[in-house]
Design a protein around this motif. Structure first.
Motif, short mmCIF file in Angstrom:
data_model
loop_
_atom_site.label_atom_id
_atom_site.label_comp_id
_atom_site.label_asym_id
_atom_site.label_seq_id
_atom_site.Cartn_x
_atom_site.Cartn_y
_atom_site.Cartn_z
N LEU A 229 38.85 36.05 33.82
CA LEU A 229 39.18 34.97 34.75
C LEU A 229 39.64 35.52 36.10
O LEU A 229 39.20 35.06 37.16
CB LEU A 229 40.27 34.06 34.16
N ASP A 230 40.49 36.53 36.06
CA ASP A 230 40.97 37.13 37.31
C ASP A 230 39.84 37.79 38.08
O ASP A 230 39.70 37.62 39.29
CB ASP A 230 42.08 38.15 37.02
N LEU A 231 39.03 38.56 37.39
CA LEU A 231 37.88 39.20 38.04
C LEU A 231 36.87 38.17 38.51
O LEU A 231 36.25 38.33 39.56
CB LEU A 231 37.23 40.21 37.10
N GLY A 232 36.69 37.10 37.72
CA GLY A 232 35.73 36.05 38.08
C GLY A 232 36.13 35.31 39.35
O GLY A 232 35.29 35.04 40.22
N VAL A 233 37.41 34.98 39.49
CA VAL A 233 37.88 34.28 40.69
C VAL A 233 37.71 35.19 41.91
O VAL A 233 37.24 34.75 42.97
CB VAL A 233 39.35 33.82 40.52
N ALA A 234 38.07 36.46 41.77
CA ALA A 234 37.90 37.40 42.88
C ALA A 234 36.42 37.57 43.23
O ALA A 234 36.05 37.62 44.41
CB ALA A 234 38.53 38.74 42.53
N GLY A 235 35.57 37.65 42.21
CA GLY A 235 34.13 37.77 42.45
C GLY A 235 33.57 36.53 43.11
O GLY A 235 32.72 36.61 44.01
N LEU A 236 34.03 35.35 42.69
CA LEU A 236 33.59 34.10 43.30
C LEU A 236 33.99 34.04 44.78
O LEU A 236 33.21 33.60 45.62
CB LEU A 236 34.18 32.91 42.54
N LEU A 237 35.19 34.52 45.08
CA LEU A 237 35.63 34.57 46.48
C LEU A 237 34.71 35.48 47.29
O LEU A 237 34.30 35.13 48.40
CB LEU A 237 37.07 35.06 46.57
N ALA A 238 34.36 36.63 46.74
CA ALA A 238 33.48 37.56 47.45
C ALA A 238 32.09 36.95 47.67
O ALA A 238 31.53 37.05 48.77
CB ALA A 238 33.37 38.88 46.69
N VAL A 239 31.55 36.31 46.65
CA VAL A 239 30.21 35.72 46.76
C VAL A 239 30.21 34.56 47.75
O VAL A 239 29.31 34.46 48.60
CB VAL A 239 29.70 35.27 45.37
N THR A 240 31.20 33.68 47.68
CA THR A 240 31.24 32.56 48.62
C THR A 240 31.52 33.05 50.04
O THR A 240 31.02 32.46 51.01
CB THR A 240 32.28 31.50 48.21
N GLY A 241 32.27 34.13 50.17
CA GLY A 241 32.46 34.73 51.49
C GLY A 241 31.15 35.24 52.05
O GLY A 241 30.86 35.06 53.24
N LEU B 67 34.89 37.66 51.98
CA LEU B 67 34.21 38.82 51.40
C LEU B 67 35.17 40.00 51.26
O LEU B 67 35.28 40.61 50.19
CB LEU B 67 33.00 39.21 52.26
N VAL B 68 35.89 40.30 52.32
CA VAL B 68 36.83 41.43 52.29
C VAL B 68 37.95 41.19 51.28
O VAL B 68 38.31 42.09 50.51
CB VAL B 68 37.39 41.70 53.71
N ASN B 69 38.50 39.99 51.26
CA ASN B 69 39.58 39.69 50.31
C ASN B 69 39.09 39.70 48.87
O ASN B 69 39.80 40.18 47.97
CB ASN B 69 40.26 38.36 50.64
N GLY B 70 37.91 39.16 48.62
CA GLY B 70 37.36 39.17 47.26
C GLY B 70 37.13 40.57 46.74
O GLY B 70 37.51 40.91 45.62
N ILE B 71 36.52 41.41 47.57
CA ILE B 71 36.28 42.80 47.17
C ILE B 71 37.61 43.53 47.00
O ILE B 71 37.80 44.30 46.06
CB ILE B 71 35.36 43.50 48.19
N GLY B 72 38.55 43.28 47.90
CA GLY B 72 39.88 43.90 47.79
C GLY B 72 40.59 43.50 46.51
O GLY B 72 41.24 44.34 45.86
N ASP B 73 40.47 42.23 46.13
CA ASP B 73 41.10 41.77 44.88
C ASP B 73 40.46 42.44 43.66
O ASP B 73 41.17 42.85 42.74
CB ASP B 73 41.00 40.25 44.76
N ILE B 74 39.14 42.53 43.67
CA ILE B 74 38.46 43.19 42.54
C ILE B 74 38.91 44.64 42.44
O ILE B 74 39.23 45.13 41.35
CB ILE B 74 36.93 43.10 42.69
N ARG B 75 38.93 45.32 43.56
CA ARG B 75 39.37 46.73 43.56
C ARG B 75 40.81 46.85 43.08
O ARG B 75 41.15 47.76 42.34
CB ARG B 75 39.21 47.33 44.95
N GLN B 76 41.66 45.93 43.49
CA GLN B 76 43.07 45.95 43.08
C GLN B 76 43.20 45.75 41.58
O GLN B 76 43.95 46.44 40.92
CB GLN B 76 43.85 44.88 43.84
N TRP B 77 42.46 44.78 41.02
CA TRP B 77 42.53 44.53 39.59
C TRP B 77 42.06 45.74 38.78
O TRP B 77 42.63 46.07 37.75
CB TRP B 77 41.67 43.32 39.20
N LEU B 78 41.00 46.38 39.25
CA LEU B 78 40.40 47.47 38.47
C LEU B 78 41.03 48.84 38.72
O LEU B 78 40.75 49.78 37.98
CB LEU B 78 38.90 47.54 38.76
N ASP B 79 41.83 48.97 39.73
CA ASP B 79 42.41 50.27 40.10
C ASP B 79 43.34 50.79 39.00
O ASP B 79 44.35 50.15 38.69
CB ASP B 79 43.19 50.13 41.41
N PRO B 80 43.02 51.94 38.41
CA PRO B 80 43.90 52.49 37.37
C PRO B 80 45.13 53.19 37.94
O PRO B 80 46.07 53.48 37.21
CB PRO B 80 43.00 53.49 36.64
#
Length: 143
Positions: free
Chosen positions: A11-23, A46-59
């Protein structure tokens, strides 16, 4: 989600991905119709969506990463609210509702203010000393 490891909830990755796609779609529409406001907001999405995805996945998230994301969200919400206010009240000031100036004025005010604010909290949390960062996570990445 104050932990420093990756977070992969769909869900978290999906919302961030949706933001990137709609951007991206908004950016493309803005370019097609030559609408600068759509281009700007498309880029932001686009920038915020990609940033959110990177933030979620960053180990290797930095310590206090959640604080800075939250602070950025508050600044973004303030920019959005003031943009709506300025656009709705632009005619009272003799400006057009679709004037690019009216749409970007809050960003021109808040972004420069947010940079020293961000640096203040980096120093306060012991993340920066002068120009050299002392975060273990960043040092581990460089090695």
């Amino acid at each position: 989600f104050k932990g420093t490891g990756p977070h992969t909830h769909p869900l978290d990755l999906g919302v961030a991905g949706l933001l990137a796609v709609t951007g991206l779609v908004t950016l493309a529409l803005g370019a097609f119709f030559r609408a600068p406001v759509l281009v700007i907001f498309g880029l932001l999405g686009l920038v915020n969506g990609i940033g959110d995805i990177r933030q979620w996945l960053d180990p290797n998230k930095a310590r206090m990463h959640w604080w800075f994301r939250h602070m950025g969200g508050m600044i973004g919400a303030s920019i959005a609210a003031l943009t709506a206010f300025s656009v709705l009240n632009a005619p009272r000031l003799g400006l057009g509702v679709f004037s690019v100036f009216v749409w970007i004025l809050p960003s021109l005010v808040f972004v420069p203010v947010s940079i020293p604010w961000n640096r203040y909290y980096q120093r306060r949390f012991g993340m920066v000393r002068g120009k050299a960062e002392v975060q273990p996570a960043l040092a581990a990445r460089a090695a």
